[in-house]
Design a protein around this motif. Structure first.
Motif, PDB file in Angstrom:
ATOM      1  N   LEU A   1      16.728  24.673 -11.119  1.00 24.50           N
ATOM      2  CA  LEU A   1      17.975  25.029 -10.858  1.00 24.50           C
ATOM      3  C   LEU A   1      18.062  26.375 -10.866  1.00 24.50           C
ATOM      4  O   LEU A   1      18.168  27.446 -10.106  1.00 24.50           O
ATOM      5  N   ARG A   2      17.311  27.168 -11.891  1.00 27.48           N
ATOM      6  CA  ARG A   2      17.395  28.704 -12.139  1.00 27.48           C
ATOM      7  C   ARG A   2      16.411  29.195 -11.008  1.00 27.48           C
ATOM      8  O   ARG A   2      16.777  30.327 -10.410  1.00 27.48           O
ATOM      9  N   ASP A   3      15.594  28.555 -10.568  1.00 27.49           N
ATOM     10  CA  ASP A   3      14.750  29.154  -9.477  1.00 27.49           C
ATOM     11  C   ASP A   3      15.507  29.080  -8.332  1.00 27.49           C
ATOM     12  O   ASP A   3      15.148  29.987  -7.453  1.00 27.49           O
ATOM     13  N   MET A   4      15.976  28.064  -8.023  1.00 24.02           N
ATOM     14  CA  MET A   4      16.921  28.030  -6.937  1.00 24.02           C
ATOM     15  C   MET A   4      18.054  28.915  -6.633  1.00 24.02           C
ATOM     16  O   MET A   4      18.167  29.755  -5.711  1.00 24.02           O
ATOM     17  N   LEU A   5      18.571  29.206  -7.824  1.00 26.23           N
ATOM     18  CA  LEU A   5      19.469  30.254  -7.944  1.00 26.23           C
ATOM     19  C   LEU A   5      18.977  31.694  -7.666  1.00 26.23           C
ATOM     20  O   LEU A   5      19.607  32.519  -7.120  1.00 26.23           O
ATOM     21  N   GLY A   6      17.753  31.752  -8.198  1.00 23.37           N
ATOM     22  CA  GLY A   6      17.013  32.942  -7.903  1.00 23.37           C
ATOM     23  C   GLY A   6      18.004  34.296  -8.063  1.00 23.37           C
ATOM     24  O   GLY A   6      17.952  34.783  -9.206  1.00 23.37           O
ATOM     25  N   GLU A   7      18.296  34.845  -7.262  1.00 29.87           N
ATOM     26  CA  GLU A   7      19.069  36.048  -6.956  1.00 29.87           C
ATOM     27  C   GLU A   7      20.445  36.294  -7.455  1.00 29.87           C
ATOM     28  O   GLU A   7      20.965  37.254  -7.289  1.00 29.87           O
ATOM     29  N   HIS A   8      20.788  34.857  -7.653  1.00 30.28           N
ATOM     30  CA  HIS A   8      22.438  34.995  -8.128  1.00 30.28           C
ATOM     31  C   HIS A   8      22.702  35.895  -9.100  1.00 30.28           C
ATOM     32  O   HIS A   8      22.000  35.629 -10.266  1.00 30.28           O
ATOM     33  N   PRO A   9      23.481  36.627  -9.193  1.00 31.40           N
ATOM     34  CA  PRO A   9      23.778  37.695 -10.384  1.00 31.40           C
ATOM     35  C   PRO A   9      24.224  37.192 -11.323  1.00 31.40           C
ATOM     36  O   PRO A   9      24.155  37.476 -12.684  1.00 31.40           O
ATOM     37  N   ASP A  10      25.049  35.804 -10.991  1.00 28.87           N
ATOM     38  CA  ASP A  10      25.468  35.238 -12.216  1.00 28.87           C
ATOM     39  C   ASP A  10      25.009  33.821 -12.660  1.00 28.87           C
ATOM     40  O   ASP A  10      25.593  32.999 -13.268  1.00 28.87           O
ATOM     41  N   ALA A  11      23.713  33.756 -12.401  1.00 34.43           N
ATOM     42  CA  ALA A  11      22.861  32.467 -12.210  1.00 34.43           C
ATOM     43  C   ALA A  11      23.202  31.834 -13.837  1.00 34.43           C
ATOM     44  O   ALA A  11      23.452  30.567 -13.907  1.00 34.43           O
ATOM     45  N   GLU A  12      22.900  32.718 -14.836  1.00 35.03           N
ATOM     46  CA  GLU A  12      23.125  32.035 -16.318  1.00 35.03           C
ATOM     47  C   GLU A  12      24.498  31.493 -16.520  1.00 35.03           C
ATOM     48  O   GLU A  12      24.703  30.544 -17.327  1.00 35.03           O
ATOM     49  N   ALA A  13      25.342  32.342 -16.181  1.00 36.25           N
ATOM     50  CA  ALA A  13      27.060  31.930 -16.602  1.00 36.25           C
ATOM     51  C   ALA A  13      27.231  30.640 -15.650  1.00 36.25           C
ATOM     52  O   ALA A  13      27.829  29.598 -16.082  1.00 36.25           O
ATOM     53  N   VAL A  14      26.627  30.380 -14.422  1.00 35.36           N
ATOM     54  CA  VAL A  14      26.783  29.384 -13.533  1.00 35.36           C
ATOM     55  C   VAL A  14      26.156  28.030 -14.234  1.00 35.36           C
ATOM     56  O   VAL A  14      26.731  26.826 -14.308  1.00 35.36           O
ATOM     57  N   ILE A  15      24.935  28.420 -14.643  1.00 36.79           N
ATOM     58  CA  ILE A  15      24.073  27.022 -15.150  1.00 36.79           C
ATOM     59  C   ILE A  15      25.042  26.616 -16.473  1.00 36.79           C
ATOM     60  O   ILE A  15      24.988  25.488 -16.847  1.00 36.79           O
ATOM     61  N   GLU A  16      25.603  27.486 -17.370  1.00 38.41           N
ATOM     62  CA  GLU A  16      26.282  27.446 -18.502  1.00 38.41           C
ATOM     63  C   GLU A  16      27.311  26.426 -18.273  1.00 38.41           C
ATOM     64  O   GLU A  16      27.805  25.509 -18.909  1.00 38.41           O
ATOM     65  N   GLN A  17      28.061  26.724 -17.012  1.00 39.75           N
ATOM     66  CA  GLN A  17      29.019  25.755 -16.884  1.00 39.75           C
ATOM     67  C   GLN A  17      28.877  24.368 -16.478  1.00 39.75           C
ATOM     68  O   GLN A  17      29.305  23.346 -16.682  1.00 39.75           O
ATOM     69  N   LEU A  18      27.468  24.370 -15.832  1.00 44.02           N
ATOM     70  CA  LEU A  18      26.914  23.119 -15.398  1.00 44.02           C
ATOM     71  C   LEU A  18      26.516  22.183 -16.455  1.00 44.02           C
ATOM     72  O   LEU A  18      26.066  20.983 -16.524  1.00 44.02           O
ATOM     73  N   ARG A  19      26.318  22.563 -17.826  1.00 43.55           N
ATOM     74  CA  ARG A  19      25.959  22.089 -18.957  1.00 43.55           C
ATOM     75  C   ARG A  19      26.852  21.020 -19.476  1.00 43.55           C
ATOM     76  O   ARG A  19      26.752  20.030 -20.105  1.00 43.55           O
ATOM     77  N   ALA A  20      28.391  21.114 -19.060  1.00 43.83           N
ATOM     78  CA  ALA A  20      29.331  20.058 -19.520  1.00 43.83           C
ATOM     79  C   ALA A  20      28.940  18.937 -18.917  1.00 43.83           C
ATOM     80  O   ALA A  20      28.455  18.718 -18.014  1.00 43.83           O
ATOM     81  N   PRO A  21      29.332  17.804 -19.713  1.00 42.40           N
ATOM     82  CA  PRO A  21      29.065  16.480 -19.653  1.00 42.40           C
ATOM     83  C   PRO A  21      29.761  16.178 -18.054  1.00 42.40           C
ATOM     84  O   PRO A  21      31.114  16.606 -17.726  1.00 42.40           O
ATOM     85  N   GLY A  22      29.074  15.631 -16.991  1.00 46.48           N
ATOM     86  CA  GLY A  22      29.289  15.365 -15.775  1.00 46.48           C
ATOM     87  C   GLY A  22      29.568  16.488 -14.726  1.00 46.48           C
ATOM     88  O   GLY A  22      29.868  16.163 -13.537  1.00 46.48           O
ATOM     89  N   ALA A  23      29.427  17.656 -15.178  1.00 50.53           N
ATOM     90  CA  ALA A  23      29.664  18.694 -14.396  1.00 50.53           C
ATOM     91  C   ALA A  23      28.615  18.753 -13.156  1.00 50.53           C
ATOM     92  O   ALA A  23      28.920  19.174 -12.001  1.00 50.53           O
ATOM     93  N   LEU A  24      27.467  18.791 -13.552  1.00 49.05           N
ATOM     94  CA  LEU A  24      26.153  18.894 -12.442  1.00 49.05           C
ATOM     95  C   LEU A  24      26.480  17.790 -11.344  1.00 49.05           C
ATOM     96  O   LEU A  24      26.561  18.105 -10.111  1.00 49.05           O
ATOM     97  N   THR A  25      26.811  16.619 -11.738  1.00 52.29           N
ATOM     98  CA  THR A  25      26.976  15.524 -10.955  1.00 52.29           C
ATOM     99  C   THR A  25      28.225  15.555 -10.071  1.00 52.29           C
ATOM    100  O   THR A  25      28.138  15.477  -8.836  1.00 52.29           O
ATOM    101  N   ALA A  26      29.387  16.229 -10.552  1.00 52.29           N
ATOM    102  CA  ALA A  26      30.410  16.363  -9.961  1.00 52.29           C
ATOM    103  C   ALA A  26      30.288  17.362  -8.766  1.00 52.29           C
ATOM    104  O   ALA A  26      30.654  17.393  -7.573  1.00 52.29           O
ATOM    105  N   ALA A  27      29.389  18.673  -9.105  1.00 52.85           N
ATOM    106  CA  ALA A  27      29.215  19.579  -8.271  1.00 52.85           C
ATOM    107  C   ALA A  27      28.342  19.172  -6.988  1.00 52.85           C
ATOM    108  O   ALA A  27      28.456  19.403  -5.907  1.00 52.85           O
ATOM    109  N   LEU A  28      27.145  18.315  -7.334  1.00 54.57           N
ATOM    110  CA  LEU A  28      26.210  17.536  -6.352  1.00 54.57           C
ATOM    111  C   LEU A  28      27.139  16.635  -5.526  1.00 54.57           C
ATOM    112  O   LEU A  28      26.690  16.286  -4.175  1.00 54.57           O
ATOM    113  N   ASP A  29      28.256  15.850  -5.848  1.00 49.08           N
ATOM    114  CA  ASP A  29      28.790  14.953  -5.183  1.00 49.08           C
ATOM    115  C   ASP A  29      29.374  15.480  -3.807  1.00 49.08           C
ATOM    116  O   ASP A  29      29.604  14.624  -2.703  1.00 49.08           O
ATOM    117  N   ILE A  30      29.652  16.608  -3.722  1.00 46.21           N
ATOM    118  CA  ILE A  30      30.239  17.030  -2.486  1.00 46.21           C
ATOM    119  C   ILE A  30      29.050  17.004  -1.382  1.00 46.21           C
ATOM    120  O   ILE A  30      29.324  16.734  -0.174  1.00 46.21           O
TER     121      ILE A  30
END
Length: 276
Positions: free
Chosen positions: A162-191
């Protein structure tokens, strides 16, 4: 602020005074994505409403699988949010999935939209017809359909892929930190799973519903976008019934509002003032 809706409670930033602008983020962001635009729009005399969509950031993550995150659910949340805030009509700005949701809101509730600005992601029919290069760039959309497999691949080795996909995202680490919460990544992918299954992505016979004549539309694409071709956005004009304006931003990746905030702000303010 927390805004309680009928199904979910959303984390929403509301600021400024004047004509309202609804800012809709995409995957895998939150309303924080719009911080540079909020400041500029408020200074120019606009009120901004920037929600974090259900399933993202600090907003609720309802149970119920992918259908709980269908784009129609997000549209419903936004319409209800406008009612809660006593807003009859807004300028609508969407990025990435937020663009798709904003287009859906415009198609079903055109009387609520003064203008529509779509960043990075154009009309779905334009993306479908943009050729082989766009299909190559969209490979990850098929991966995201695979529940469990996608989560495992994205989180492997401390989110290395995911870090590689986000690549140039200036907020990549902050975004990944939010996705560590239980169920967060699946909820984001479900769209993706609810809104863009493979048969929707590639069906050449799928109906192309144009954007309504009453709503002026601006499309903005950035030259460094690794996920979308220029044709996928510039061709959107074919599916706009009313006025259409196309702009390209140089030296910016997919998250152009963070890479080139001054240029994006200039384009938005110009378009909003034309249509206020």
């Amino acid at each position: 602020m927390r805004v309680e809706l009928s199904e979910v409670t959303l984390d929403v930033e509301v600021s400024g005074e004047g004509p309202a602008v609804l800012l809709v983020h995409g995957f895998p962001d939150s309303h924080h994505l719009w911080r540079h635009q909020v400041a500029a729009l408020n200074a120019a005399g606009f009120r901004t409403v920037a929600p974090t969509l259900r399933g993202f950031g600090a907003s609720d993550r309802p149970e119920g699988g992918p259908e709980a995150y269908h784009p129609g659910k997000h549209v419903g949340d936004l319409v209800e949010l406008l009612a809660r805030l006593d807003l009859d009509r807004v300028h609508l700005v969407g990025h990435d999935w937020g663009s798709g949701i904003a287009q859906g809101l415009t198609q079903f509730f055109p009387d609520k939209v003064r203008s529509l600005s779509v960043l990075s992601v154009g009309h779905l029919a334009s993306i479908r017809s943009a050729g082989w290069e766009q299909k190559q760039r969209s490979w990850y959309m098929l991966l995201f359909q695979l529940a469990g497999v996608a989560e495992d691949w994205l989180t492997r080795d401390d989110f290395a892929n995911l870090r590689d996909m986000l690549g140039e995202h200036p907020d990549a680490e902050a975004v990944i930190e939010q996705l560590r919460a239980p169920g967060a990544l699946t909820a984001a992918l479900d769209i993706y799973r609810a809104g863009l299954p493979a048969e929707v992505q590639f069906d050449p016979e799928a109906p192309a519903v144009p954007l309504p004549e009453s709503v002026p539309v601006m499309g903005v694409w950035s030259t460094g976008d690794r996920f979308l071709t220029e044709r996928s956005m510039s061709g959107t004009g074919e599916y706009v019934s009313g006025s259409w304006r196309y702009e390209r931003v140089e030296d910016a990746g997919h998250w152009l509002q963070l890479d080139q905030p001054e240029k994006v702000n200039e384009l938005l303010l110009s378009f909003l003032k034309e249509n206020s």
